[in-house]
Design a protein around this motif. Structure first.
Motif, short mmCIF file in Angstrom:
data_model
loop_
_atom_site.label_atom_id
_atom_site.label_comp_id
_atom_site.label_asym_id
_atom_site.label_seq_id
_atom_site.Cartn_x
_atom_site.Cartn_y
_atom_site.Cartn_z
N ASP A 1 43.17 33.62 33.07
CA ASP A 1 41.89 34.32 32.97
C ASP A 1 42.10 35.75 33.45
O ASP A 1 43.10 36.09 34.08
CB ASP A 1 40.79 33.59 33.73
N ARG A 2 41.15 36.60 33.13
CA ARG A 2 41.29 38.02 33.41
C ARG A 2 41.52 38.31 34.90
O ARG A 2 42.39 39.10 35.26
CB ARG A 2 40.06 38.77 32.92
N GLU A 3 40.78 37.66 35.77
CA GLU A 3 40.93 37.91 37.20
C GLU A 3 42.32 37.52 37.69
O GLU A 3 42.93 38.23 38.49
CB GLU A 3 39.86 37.15 37.99
N GLU A 4 42.84 36.41 37.20
CA GLU A 4 44.17 35.96 37.60
C GLU A 4 45.23 36.96 37.10
O GLU A 4 46.17 37.29 37.81
CB GLU A 4 44.44 34.56 37.04
N ALA A 5 45.07 37.46 35.87
CA ALA A 5 46.04 38.39 35.30
C ALA A 5 46.02 39.73 36.01
O ALA A 5 47.05 40.40 36.14
CB ALA A 5 45.77 38.58 33.81
N LEU A 6 44.87 40.15 36.52
CA LEU A 6 44.74 41.47 37.15
C LEU A 6 44.89 41.44 38.67
O LEU A 6 44.88 42.49 39.30
CB LEU A 6 43.37 42.07 36.81
N LYS A 7 45.07 40.26 39.25
CA LYS A 7 45.04 40.19 40.71
C LYS A 7 46.16 40.98 41.37
O LYS A 7 46.01 41.46 42.48
CB LYS A 7 45.05 38.74 41.19
N ASN A 8 47.30 41.17 40.73
CA ASN A 8 48.40 41.93 41.32
C ASN A 8 48.53 43.34 40.76
O ASN A 8 49.47 44.06 41.09
CB ASN A 8 49.73 41.19 41.12
N ALA A 9 47.60 43.74 39.90
CA ALA A 9 47.65 45.09 39.34
C ALA A 9 47.34 46.09 40.45
O ALA A 9 46.38 45.91 41.19
CB ALA A 9 46.66 45.23 38.20
N PRO A 10 48.13 47.15 40.60
CA PRO A 10 47.89 48.12 41.67
C PRO A 10 46.57 48.86 41.50
O PRO A 10 45.95 49.24 42.48
CB PRO A 10 49.09 49.07 41.59
N ASP A 11 46.14 49.06 40.26
CA ASP A 11 44.89 49.77 40.03
C ASP A 11 44.27 49.21 38.76
O ASP A 11 44.96 48.93 37.78
CB ASP A 11 45.17 51.28 39.88
N GLN A 12 42.98 49.04 38.77
CA GLN A 12 42.31 48.48 37.60
C GLN A 12 40.93 49.10 37.45
O GLN A 12 40.35 49.61 38.42
CB GLN A 12 42.23 46.98 37.68
N GLU A 13 40.45 49.07 36.22
CA GLU A 13 39.13 49.64 35.95
C GLU A 13 38.55 48.92 34.74
O GLU A 13 39.22 48.76 33.71
CB GLU A 13 39.26 51.13 35.67
N ASP A 14 37.36 48.49 34.82
CA ASP A 14 36.65 47.81 33.73
C ASP A 14 37.46 46.63 33.18
O ASP A 14 37.55 46.41 31.97
CB ASP A 14 36.33 48.79 32.59
N GLY A 15 38.13 45.88 34.06
CA GLY A 15 38.86 44.70 33.63
C GLY A 15 40.19 44.98 32.97
O GLY A 15 40.77 44.10 32.32
N GLN A 16 40.71 46.21 33.13
CA GLN A 16 42.00 46.57 32.53
C GLN A 16 42.88 47.22 33.59
O GLN A 16 42.39 47.79 34.57
CB GLN A 16 41.79 47.55 31.36
N VAL A 17 44.20 47.15 33.38
CA VAL A 17 45.14 47.79 34.30
C VAL A 17 45.05 49.29 34.07
O VAL A 17 45.12 49.77 32.93
CB VAL A 17 46.59 47.31 34.05
#
Length: 96
Positions: free
Chosen positions: A73-89
């Protein structure tokens, strides 16, 4: 008996747009003749009963079956992204 001539070497060099000297023509003629001679030796081998192979090693396809599986899911995929905005890296701009 020569299996390849100097004229053939010159012709191939011409087709390949290679500039070769007479000394190189002599060298390549000898080398190509030796290669053809070796290939002729291989043709003398008894290969009846030998199964044709495509590779010297027994290699099997190691790819997994193409099966449909749930994705992250989106939250799981973005949890380690250093910076994110509007659900995207979010990444630094590379164009000015």
């Amino acid at each position: 008996m020569a299996r390849i001539t100097k004229d053939q070497v010159k012709h191939v060099a011409h087709l390949a747009r290679l500039s070769v000297t007479e000394e190189e023509v002599d060298t390549f003629t000898e080398q190509l003749d030796a290669i053809i001679g070796f290939a002729e030796q291989l043709n003398e081998l008894e290969t009846d009963g030998v199964e044709p192979t495509t590779h010297v090693l027994d290699i099997h396809n190691v790819l997994r079956e193409d099966e449909q599986r749930p994705s992250l899911d989106r939250e799981e995929a973005l949890k380690n992204a250093p910076d994110q905005e509007d659900g995207q890296v979010k990444v630094p701009s590379v164009l000015e």
